[in-house]
Every structure is written in C-alpha cells, then in structure tokens.
Motif scaffolding. Structure first.
Motif, mmCIF file in Angstrom:
data_model
loop_
_atom_site.group_PDB
_atom_site.id
_atom_site.type_symbol
_atom_site.label_atom_id
_atom_site.label_comp_id
_atom_site.label_asym_id
_atom_site.label_seq_id
_atom_site.Cartn_x
_atom_site.Cartn_y
_atom_site.Cartn_z
ATOM 1 N N VAL A 103 1.541 11.479 8.543
ATOM 2 C CA VAL A 103 0.818 10.765 7.495
ATOM 3 C C VAL A 103 0.572 11.736 6.356
ATOM 4 C CG1 VAL A 103 -1.271 9.468 6.901
ATOM 5 C CG2 VAL A 103 -0.308 9.310 9.221
ATOM 6 N N GLY A 104 0.991 11.367 5.147
ATOM 7 C CA GLY A 104 0.866 12.272 4.021
ATOM 8 C C GLY A 104 0.268 11.608 2.798
ATOM 9 N N VAL A 105 -0.065 12.438 1.808
ATOM 10 C CA VAL A 105 -0.542 11.941 0.519
ATOM 11 C C VAL A 105 0.316 12.555 -0.570
ATOM 12 C CG1 VAL A 105 -2.903 11.619 1.337
ATOM 13 C CG2 VAL A 105 -2.285 13.786 0.269
ATOM 14 N N ALA A 106 0.523 11.769 -1.634
ATOM 15 C CA ALA A 106 1.292 12.238 -2.793
ATOM 16 C C ALA A 106 0.948 11.347 -3.976
ATOM 17 C CB ALA A 106 2.791 12.191 -2.514
ATOM 18 N N GLY A 107 0.429 11.957 -5.042
ATOM 19 C CA GLY A 107 0.028 11.160 -6.190
ATOM 20 C C GLY A 107 -1.052 10.173 -5.796
ATOM 21 N N GLU A 108 -0.858 8.909 -6.153
ATOM 22 C CA GLU A 108 -1.851 7.874 -5.849
ATOM 23 C C GLU A 108 -1.621 7.206 -4.500
ATOM 24 O OE1 GLU A 108 -1.285 4.182 -8.278
ATOM 25 O OE2 GLU A 108 0.437 5.291 -9.080
ATOM 26 N N PHE A 109 -0.640 7.671 -3.746
ATOM 27 C CA PHE A 109 -0.242 6.992 -2.515
ATOM 28 C C PHE A 109 -0.547 7.800 -1.259
ATOM 29 C CE2 PHE A 109 2.898 5.653 -5.769
ATOM 30 C CZ PHE A 109 2.590 4.298 -5.809
ATOM 31 N N THR A 110 -0.698 7.083 -0.156
ATOM 32 C CA THR A 110 -0.590 7.673 1.166
ATOM 33 C C THR A 110 0.517 6.915 1.895
ATOM 34 O OG1 THR A 110 -1.832 8.445 3.114
ATOM 35 C CG2 THR A 110 -2.255 6.198 2.386
ATOM 36 N N GLY A 111 1.131 7.567 2.875
ATOM 37 C CA GLY A 111 2.241 6.923 3.576
ATOM 38 C C GLY A 111 2.518 7.609 4.894
ATOM 39 N N ILE A 112 3.356 6.944 5.710
ATOM 40 C CA ILE A 112 3.689 7.455 7.036
ATOM 41 C C ILE A 112 5.202 7.542 7.167
ATOM 42 C CG2 ILE A 112 3.252 7.236 9.502
ATOM 43 C CD1 ILE A 112 1.479 4.755 7.425
ATOM 44 N N TYR A 113 5.679 8.685 7.601
ATOM 45 C CA TYR A 113 7.120 8.860 7.778
ATOM 46 C C TYR A 113 7.582 8.108 9.030
ATOM 47 C CZ TYR A 113 7.245 12.537 4.209
ATOM 48 O OH TYR A 113 7.181 13.238 3.028
ATOM 49 N N PRO A 114 8.463 7.110 8.886
ATOM 50 C CA PRO A 114 8.907 6.331 10.043
ATOM 51 C C PRO A 114 9.932 7.058 10.914
ATOM 52 C CG PRO A 114 9.976 5.551 8.062
ATOM 53 C CD PRO A 114 9.004 6.601 7.626
ATOM 54 N N ARG A 115 10.489 8.112 10.379
ATOM 55 C CA ARG A 115 11.438 8.920 11.153
ATOM 56 C C ARG A 115 11.427 10.325 10.580
ATOM 57 N NH1 ARG A 115 17.119 6.284 8.896
ATOM 58 N NH2 ARG A 115 16.982 7.093 6.761
ATOM 59 N N ALA A 116 11.941 11.274 11.331
ATOM 60 C CA ALA A 116 12.009 12.647 10.852
ATOM 61 C C ALA A 116 12.957 12.720 9.661
ATOM 62 C CB ALA A 116 12.476 13.574 11.966
ATOM 63 N N SER A 117 12.511 13.392 8.598
ATOM 64 C CA SER A 117 13.326 13.475 7.384
ATOM 65 C C SER A 117 12.773 14.567 6.492
ATOM 66 C CB SER A 117 13.314 12.138 6.637
ATOM 67 O OG SER A 117 12.013 11.871 6.130
ATOM 68 N N PRO A 118 13.524 15.001 5.484
ATOM 69 C CA PRO A 118 12.948 15.902 4.493
ATOM 70 C C PRO A 118 11.822 15.196 3.748
ATOM 71 C CG PRO A 118 15.354 15.867 4.356
ATOM 72 C CD PRO A 118 14.948 14.728 5.245
ATOM 73 N N GLY A 119 10.890 15.972 3.202
ATOM 74 C CA GLY A 119 9.809 15.348 2.449
ATOM 75 C C GLY A 119 8.855 16.364 1.868
ATOM 76 N N GLY A 120 8.205 15.980 0.774
ATOM 77 C CA GLY A 120 7.306 16.891 0.094
ATOM 78 C C GLY A 120 5.869 16.424 0.026
ATOM 79 N N TRP A 121 5.514 15.378 0.783
ATOM 80 C CA TRP A 121 4.131 14.906 0.773
ATOM 81 C C TRP A 121 3.242 15.884 1.523
ATOM 82 C CZ3 TRP A 121 2.963 9.063 0.458
ATOM 83 C CH2 TRP A 121 3.884 8.446 -0.392
ATOM 84 N N ARG A 122 1.970 15.949 1.129
ATOM 85 C CA ARG A 122 1.006 16.793 1.826
ATOM 86 C C ARG A 122 0.549 16.069 3.096
ATOM 87 N NH1 ARG A 122 -2.735 19.909 -2.695
ATOM 88 N NH2 ARG A 122 -1.005 20.499 -4.076
ATOM 89 N N LEU A 123 0.767 16.696 4.231
ATOM 90 C CA LEU A 123 0.548 16.049 5.518
ATOM 91 C C LEU A 123 -0.885 16.245 5.995
ATOM 92 C CD1 LEU A 123 3.874 17.110 7.274
ATOM 93 C CD2 LEU A 123 3.427 15.137 5.793
ATOM 94 N N VAL A 124 -1.553 15.129 6.295
ATOM 95 C CA VAL A 124 -2.949 15.197 6.731
ATOM 96 C C VAL A 124 -3.145 14.752 8.170
ATOM 97 C CG1 VAL A 124 -3.859 14.911 4.402
ATOM 98 C CG2 VAL A 124 -3.452 12.882 5.804
ATOM 99 N N ALA A 125 -2.188 14.006 8.708
ATOM 100 C CA ALA A 125 -2.383 13.450 10.056
ATOM 101 C C ALA A 125 -1.030 13.061 10.641
ATOM 102 C CB ALA A 125 -3.311 12.230 9.999
ATOM 103 N N ARG A 126 -1.086 12.527 11.860
ATOM 104 C CA ARG A 126 0.107 11.972 12.494
ATOM 105 C C ARG A 126 -0.311 10.728 13.277
ATOM 106 N NH1 ARG A 126 -0.119 12.647 17.907
ATOM 107 N NH2 ARG A 126 -1.330 14.415 18.733
ATOM 108 N N LEU A 127 0.620 9.820 13.464
ATOM 109 C CA LEU A 127 0.347 8.663 14.300
ATOM 110 C C LEU A 127 0.088 9.103 15.729
ATOM 111 C CD1 LEU A 127 3.007 6.003 13.183
ATOM 112 C CD2 LEU A 127 0.601 6.119 12.544
ATOM 113 N N ALA A 128 -0.844 8.421 16.394
ATOM 114 C CA ALA A 128 -1.086 8.687 17.807
ATOM 115 C C ALA A 128 0.133 8.305 18.627
ATOM 116 C CB ALA A 128 -2.313 7.908 18.278
#
Length: 206
Positions: free
Chosen positions: A152-177
């Motif tokens: 689970v990450g934040v970037a700009g005005e959004f938060t989102g969850i990575y549905p699969r392993a991939s490259p990414g630059g969002w700041r990670l705050v959590a993970r799905l249980a």
C-alpha cells in the motif's frame, strides 16, 4: 471540456478535474445511451466506447452539454474493507515528511474513507482519492525495481495497492494482510476487486 474521436466507435472526453471525470461518467452511465459498451475513467478523461455503428456515439455531446459537471451526483457504491499491516518500507519517511509520528500517520491513513477514482497502471490497480493532505507526498526520487504484491503506497493525491509485484515509485506505508482478498483474479467475474466509485477503508491488523 473537449471530445476527441478514438476510432470509429469511441470518443475520449477530456475535462479539468477528477470531480468532472466522476460527474461525466455518472451522467453518461445514467443516460441510457444505445450500444454503450464501456466507460473508462482516468485522471482527466473518460473513454466512451460503443458497439460498432451505434447511434449512441452521436449523443455523447448532447448528454454532457446537459450535465452539471461541477457537482458529481451521489451514486450507490460498494464498500470494500481491506485488512492491512502498517509496516511499509517508507512509513517512517512518510511520517517525517508529514511532521507526524508513525502512530499518528497510521491513524490518519487508516481513518480516511477512500473512493476509487479510476484504475490503471496494472490490472487491478486502483487510484484512491480521499488521502489526508499531510500524506499527499511525492513519489520516491528513485523508483524501486520491484515492489512486493499487496504493498500500500501514497503518491501525490492518491493512495493505492499494488495487485502484483512490479516496479514502482510510490511511498510504501503498509501491506495487505495475508488473508486479504486478491485485488485481481483473471478467473473471477469481475476480475478486479475494486471498481470506479467503490468506497474503500483500511482496517488495521497486526
């Protein structure tokens, strides 16, 4: 607002804000346009596609001219509760940038009610609005080559969850249980757990 043809059977509606995207999508969805196949919202656009030869394509402009894009209508939505563990790699960075403690950051992020604005980047990846202002932060200067699935990450005005392993630059705050539902399953119908308009809450688990 601007309309651009996309091939013979689709049109791209360009607007100025996420609110106008939601309003345009709602107006088109409720208009009963003949032959409408799909509405695909993005940050500033809505792609409207029709069955080949449908007269609905010629009615898009009329529907939007009669809609109030400044005030998105209230629509029925599905609430999805996602259990998460707040142990993201960038949690301390996000807290420091926000001028908060880690505990305050977790409380702030998990207490908000989010709305799926649109989906993209990867199948099942939803861009969620409603992120509290102190947590609206830039992407990492150097993206990671691999972000673990469920992050689970934040970037700009959004938060989102990575549905699969991939490259990414969002700041990670959590993970799905571990027992959280899959965000994308090609064998399911619908394949994506989250759809535009859904309400999302994060439930803190340890």
């Amino acid at each position: 607002m601007r309309l651009r043809r996309c091939g013979p059977d689709a049109v791209l509606v360009e607007v100025e804000s996420l609110g106008e995207v939601a309003a345009a999508r709602a107006a088109l969805a409720s208009a009963g346009l003949p032959g409408l196949v799909e509405l695909v919202p993005a940050a500033r656009t809505v792609l409207v596609s029709f069955q080949p030869g449908s007269v609905g394509l010629r009615q898009v402009q009329e529907v939007l001219d009669g809609a109030d894009l400044s005030s998105p209508p209230a629509v029925a939505s599905t609430e999805v509760v996602l259990p998460v563990v707040y142990e993201g790699l960038d949690l301390e960075l996000v807290a420091e940038t926000a001028g908060l403690s880690v505990e305050e950051t977790v409380a702030l992020h998990s207490s908000a009610i989010y709305t799926v604005a649109f989906c993209g980047f990867a199948p099942g990846f939803a861009y969620l609005t409603g992120l509290p202002e102190p947590l609206c932060q830039p992407r990492l200067e150097t993206p990671r080559t691999r972000v673990p699935v469920g992050s689970v990450g934040v970037a700009g005005e959004f938060t989102g969850i990575y549905p699969r392993a991939s490259p990414g630059g969002w700041r990670l705050v959590a993970r799905l249980a571990d027992d959280a539902a899959a965000l994308f399953d090609a064998t399911s119908s619908p394949a994506a757990l989250l759809s535009p308009g859904d309400q999302v809450r994060f439930e803190v688990v340890s």
